[in-house]
Design an enzyme around this catalytic site. Structure first.
Site, PDB file in Angstrom:
ATOM      1  N   SER B 147     -12.999  18.568  45.292  1.00 54.50           N
ATOM      2  CA  SER B 147     -12.097  19.488  44.597  1.00 54.50           C
ATOM      3  C   SER B 147     -10.736  19.547  45.313  1.00 54.50           C
ATOM      4  O   SER B 147     -10.073  18.519  45.416  1.00 54.50           O
ATOM      5  CB  SER B 147     -12.773  20.864  44.501  1.00 54.50           C
ATOM      6  N   ASP B 223     -18.620  20.227  34.483  1.00 53.47           N
ATOM      7  CA  ASP B 223     -17.853  21.013  35.457  1.00 53.47           C
ATOM      8  C   ASP B 223     -16.945  21.996  34.713  1.00 53.47           C
ATOM      9  O   ASP B 223     -16.136  21.589  33.879  1.00 53.47           O
ATOM     10  CB  ASP B 223     -17.013  20.024  36.294  1.00 53.47           C
ATOM     11  N   HIS B 257     -19.760  21.865  39.237  1.00 52.87           N
ATOM     12  CA  HIS B 257     -18.804  21.730  40.348  1.00 52.87           C
ATOM     13  C   HIS B 257     -19.433  22.075  41.701  1.00 52.87           C
ATOM     14  O   HIS B 257     -18.745  22.104  42.721  1.00 52.87           O
ATOM     15  CB  HIS B 257     -17.620  22.675  40.086  1.00 52.87           C
TER      16      HIS B 257
END
Lengths: 279, 279
Positions: B147, B223, B257
């Protein structure tokens, strides 16, 4: 049963669920990992019982069981270690008693007996719920755990040898009746008469004739709780003249009591269980 | 450098350390995993940069990198995501700014510029400290992250293509200058003039001619941050006419995620890096 969360992991599903427990008279939370195989057929179930201070989440986060559970086709269930919630008896400053320290027994003494019925919860109520809600083959069950949960796994297997095909433990408390960190809890949960403690003590159960075919134990040789809490040599002593119980005790040089130790040997334990669950 | 903790894991050592950072003007904490091989020889080093809200500990606990790092002989270093401590600028109610959200850049705007020098910290100060204190082969370095840390890994690789032999990312923020959760932070750290943002934006760096040989990206198709924050298709677009950058972008059906996603594909990434680090 309520779904708290679900996430895809290693092709399967790691879920967290809660339900109203009749045994513990409170909302209980638990984690279930379903391997990919469970999407199309019933799979064996392996119970993981956690140690003091833990919830269902610690081993779910740090235990590293999903990769091999997915590969081997095993459902992993991780219950909580005690009842939780407002109005439930506790000793907040004592991590060896009350919340996070249910010791997998049915308390008989007030105020603990109202909620602390973890033996009944783990052996009766939760299995029934799991059988109703997940694609489990209840004829193929194994059990393992860590520390207080290793104690829980071995005592539950010894008391239910027909129910479980396999049993193992990481750093189990093998003689809680006489260990510093468990004897005071046993007295509060079960009262001063130590005869009632024997059914929840691995070494006493074996002395009293309980049997389980094979037990695998890994113990870190650098574990800070080795001498005053865990004492695996007492288990070795207990099975010495019991050829019907095959104990494999492995002292692991340099390892401590943490999830770094558990995750290192998780693979060995999952393979041990898979061999017996799929036999 | 101070040792916070060390534990044996998969035959190696998972340690946590701290030091007084000159770049960030505060005490910084980081984790280092040494595989068994590092006991006798220098090993390649793989940098893992974490995402928003994380410290060094999240991936150490949940990333499941030790088993393969031990097998492949790779040292894994996990830095923190920002400066920390009392008196350091922060927006406590904003998880996308300040502590836990350093974005791997050198801030130029007050009050952030005093401590938020994460680019210099990660690329200069911490590598020098690691080289001095651990058995690392600094000629064999790789970098990856998740991320915000995927953004960090790719931008740092693009800006230092000779320093790194390998680069990959889990669900990276590929165009932070225009993403909802990063553009406001970029403005506060770097000022309103967006030309200074380009050096910290993967897509802009590539448009401006930066190169890295091969980039592996895994992205969960389920996600929740896909559309408004991550947008991997912008990276695919950015490299379309750049044959010198080989992008492998894998959309992973059903994955979110979380660390359940990261741990699932951690093995693939470690093998990807090992092939290039040991070439």
């Amino acid at each position: 049963m309520k779904t708290i969360s679900q996430a895809k992991a290693f092709g399967g599903i790691q879920g967290v669920y809660s339900h109203e427990s009749e045994a513990c008279h409170c909302t209980m939370t638990f984690a279930v990992y379903l391997p990919p195989k469970a999407a199309t057929e019933k799979c064996p179930i392996l119970w993981y019982l956690s140690g003091l201070t833990c919830t269902h989440a610690n081993v779910m986060d740090k235990g590293e069981y999903r990769r091999l559970a997915a590969e081997l086709g095993i459902i992993i269930v991780c219950p909580d270690t005690s009842p939780r919630g407002d109005g439930i008896a506790d000793e907040p400053d004592n991590w060896q008693m009350g919340k996070g320290a249910g010791f997998y027994l049915d308390a008989t003494q007030a105020p603990w007996s109202k909620h602390y019925q973890m033996y009944s919860y783990i052996t009766e109520e939760l299995p029934a719920l799991i059988a109703d809600n997940f694609p489990v083959d209840m004829n193929r069950q194994g059990i393992f755990g860590h520390s207080m949960g290793g104690h829980g796994a071995i005592t539950i297997a010894l008391k239910n040898p027909q129910k479980f095909k396999s049993c193992s433990a990481f750093a189990p408390i093998v003689a809680p009746s006489s260990a510093d960190w468990s004897a005071p809890a046993f007295e509060k949960y079960l009262g001063a008469d130590k005869t009632s403690w024997r059914q929840y003590d691995t070494c006493d159960l074996i002395a009293d004739g309980a049997q389980f075919r094979e037990i695998l134990v890994d113990q870190g040789a650098a574990d800070g709780f080795l001498d005053n809490g865990l004492r695996p040599w007492l288990l070795q002593e207990a099975v010495k003249d019991k050829p019907e119980i095959a104990l494999t005790l492995r002292m692991q040089e340099g390892y401590d009591h943490s999830y770094f130790f558990i995750s290192t040997f998780m693979g060995d334990h999952l393979r041990w269980h898979a061999e017996r669950l799929y036999k």
